[in-house]
Design a protein around this motif. Structure first.
Motif, PDB file in Angstrom:
ATOM      1  N   THR A 334      72.427  61.786  40.186  1.00  8.14           N
ATOM      2  CA  THR A 334      71.025  61.414  39.954  1.00  8.14           C
ATOM      3  C   THR A 334      70.933  60.343  38.870  1.00  8.14           C
ATOM      4  OG1 THR A 334      70.233  63.618  40.601  1.00  8.14           O
ATOM      5  CG2 THR A 334      68.744  62.260  39.282  1.00  8.14           C
ATOM      6  N   ASN A 335      71.663  60.529  37.778  1.00 10.72           N
ATOM      7  CA  ASN A 335      71.623  59.548  36.683  1.00 10.72           C
ATOM      8  C   ASN A 335      72.150  58.194  37.130  1.00 10.72           C
ATOM      9  OD1 ASN A 335      70.538  61.385  34.856  1.00 10.72           O
ATOM     10  ND2 ASN A 335      72.545  62.083  34.143  1.00 10.72           N
ATOM     11  N   LEU A 338      69.580  56.701  39.470  1.00  9.51           N
ATOM     12  CA  LEU A 338      68.389  56.281  38.729  1.00  9.51           C
ATOM     13  C   LEU A 338      68.626  54.946  38.028  1.00  9.51           C
ATOM     14  CD1 LEU A 338      65.522  57.021  37.808  1.00  9.51           C
ATOM     15  CD2 LEU A 338      66.540  58.269  35.886  1.00  9.51           C
ATOM     16  N   ARG A 374      61.386  60.650  39.454  1.00 15.09           N
ATOM     17  CA  ARG A 374      61.601  60.106  38.111  1.00 15.09           C
ATOM     18  C   ARG A 374      60.929  58.728  37.971  1.00 15.09           C
ATOM     19  NH1 ARG A 374      66.627  62.425  36.269  1.00 15.09           N
ATOM     20  NH2 ARG A 374      66.446  64.658  36.733  1.00 15.09           N
ATOM     21  N   GLU A 377      57.203  59.101  37.681  1.00 12.15           N
ATOM     22  CA  GLU A 377      56.804  59.538  36.336  1.00 12.15           C
ATOM     23  C   GLU A 377      56.862  58.384  35.336  1.00 12.15           C
ATOM     24  OE1 GLU A 377      59.430  62.745  35.493  1.00 12.15           O
ATOM     25  OE2 GLU A 377      58.452  64.121  36.911  1.00 12.15           O
ATOM     26  N   LYS A 378      57.852  57.500  35.504  1.00  8.34           N
ATOM     27  CA  LYS A 378      58.011  56.382  34.555  1.00  8.34           C
ATOM     28  C   LYS A 378      56.917  55.330  34.718  1.00  8.34           C
ATOM     29  CE  LYS A 378      61.335  52.903  32.955  1.00  8.34           C
ATOM     30  NZ  LYS A 378      61.204  53.279  31.536  1.00  8.34           N
TER      31      LYS A 378
END
Length: 387
Positions: A334-335, A338, A374, A377-378
């Protein structure tokens, strides 16, 4: 300096002030959550098992229990069709564990996220036909499986759909018709013809209502029944349904039991995550739930089911390490995904678009949704991630 104000839905608040069993602060908090019905207020403040709604209030419940009992009496095979997320795992375990108290010719099947996609797949139907299954019970899916249920029925398999997702419908002016699969029974609190008092159950909650009805009809051990709330609490928290009415009862009672659990797999998973405090809704949503979800994302959700069904402590130890390892891998992927996605967004200035749509090469398909969340949300914009 910023000033903070408590939001006030005045009419709700004034209504709640008439309730002498709650404080003014409770009246205000509940009012802002649109909780004003005295019965709902009471179940929110004092959630107890006695306040669960009667399961037979759900449409088709009587017929479903008759069908399950008939299938068991005839010695026929029952198969559960679940789903690969935490609610699907919890739903499957609620049905499996609950039915195995009475009967042992029970099996389950879960789709592969990448190969099959969501819901009942052709491969699952093929396997059920080959195994001579007599009755399929779906959980956390099935309400939109029109063609799949039709095929099961054409092959002589009886079908009970239990689901909580929205029902499809046709609308023409004021005329509305719901579209249901032609199963023998369709149990869903969101049915348009339902009069059930609460429609925000998760899949595990609906599965529990089916088992609750069966235990009432067959005079089952109610303490064993309530032990199933350990699974239901997980599904309820992880599927992010409202923690009101029955859901609040499920989570409160489920957490009580998890903190004194005799279920070896749940205890082992908590220990493997080095959680040495009281298990709370946070633990379910951010520690245990993601470990079980990771199986469906990077391997198969059957790993989680098999672990929960296992009694051999040595095998459970191997399972728990696998689940935690998969979740750590999911976090790492995921990181990485992202970072790749943010680079593309910044390079192409997609953050200026009303809807952010990004095609990212070579990321795991099953984590696109997490990355999209994510990014949303950002930048506070609807986001679609493709790979």
């Amino acid at each position: 300096m910023t000033k903070w104000y408590i939001y006030n839905k005045k009419n709700n608040y004034l209504s709640n002030l008439k309730n002498k069993n709650i404080t003014k602060l409770e009246a205000l908090i509940l009012a802002n959550r649109d909780i004003v019905d005295p019965k709902v207020v009471d179940s929110f403040i004092n959630p107890t098992l006695e306040k669960l709604h009667g399961p037979f209030l759900l449409k088709d419940m009587e017929k479903a229990i008759d069908l399950i009992i008939e299938t068991m009496e005839n010695g026929e095979s029952i198969r559960i069709f679940g789903d690969y997320d935490q609610d699907g795992i919890s739903s499957t375990m609620t049905l499996l564990d609950g039915l195995l108290y009475f009967y042992d010719d029970i099996s389950y099947d879960i789709p592969d996220r990448v190969i099959d996609g969501y819901g009942i797949s052709d491969r699952m139907i093929d396997r059920a036909i080959e195994a001579n299954v007599s009755l399929v019970i779906t959980c956390d899916n099935g309400i939109s499986a029109i063609d799949q249920v039709k095929r099961l029925k054409e092959n002589g398999i009886k079908v009970i759909v239990t689901d909580h997702h929205q029902v499809s419908k046709k609308e023409d002016g004021e005329w509305v018709e719901q579209i249901l699969p032609q199963a023998d029974c369709v149990i869903n609190p969101k049915r348009l013809d339902n009069t059930y008092p609460f429609d925000d159950l998760c899949g595990a909650g609906v599965a529990f209502k089916l088992i609750q009805a069966l235990y009432q009809r067959l005079d089952g051990d109610m303490e064993y029944l309530y032990g199933l709330l350990e699974y239901v609490a997980m599904g309820t928290v992880c599927d992010v349904v409202s923690l009101t009415d029955e859901n609040r009862i499920f989570v409160r009672e489920g957490l009580k039991r998890i903190n004194n659990t005799e279920k070896l797999a749940i205890k082992a998973l908590v220990e493997e995550n080095s959680w040495n405090r009281e298990v709370s809704a946070y633990t379910l949503g951010f520690i245990i739930g993601p470990c079980m979800n990771a199986t469906g994302r990077l391997s198969t959700a059957k790993l989680a089911i098999d672990m929960l069904m296992e009694d051999d402590i040595e095998k459970i130890r191997k399972y728990k390490k696998k689940l935690v390892s998969l979740n750590n891998e999911r976090k790492e992927l995921t990181n990485i995904g992202l970072e790749k996605t943010l680079e593309i967004i910044k390079d192409k200035k997609y953050y200026n678009d009303d809807i952010i749509i990004v095609d990212v090469e070579n990321i795991e398909e099953s984590i696109c949704g997490i990355i999209a969340g994510r990014i949303k949300e950002k930048f506070n914009k609807p986001t679609i991630i493709m790979t």
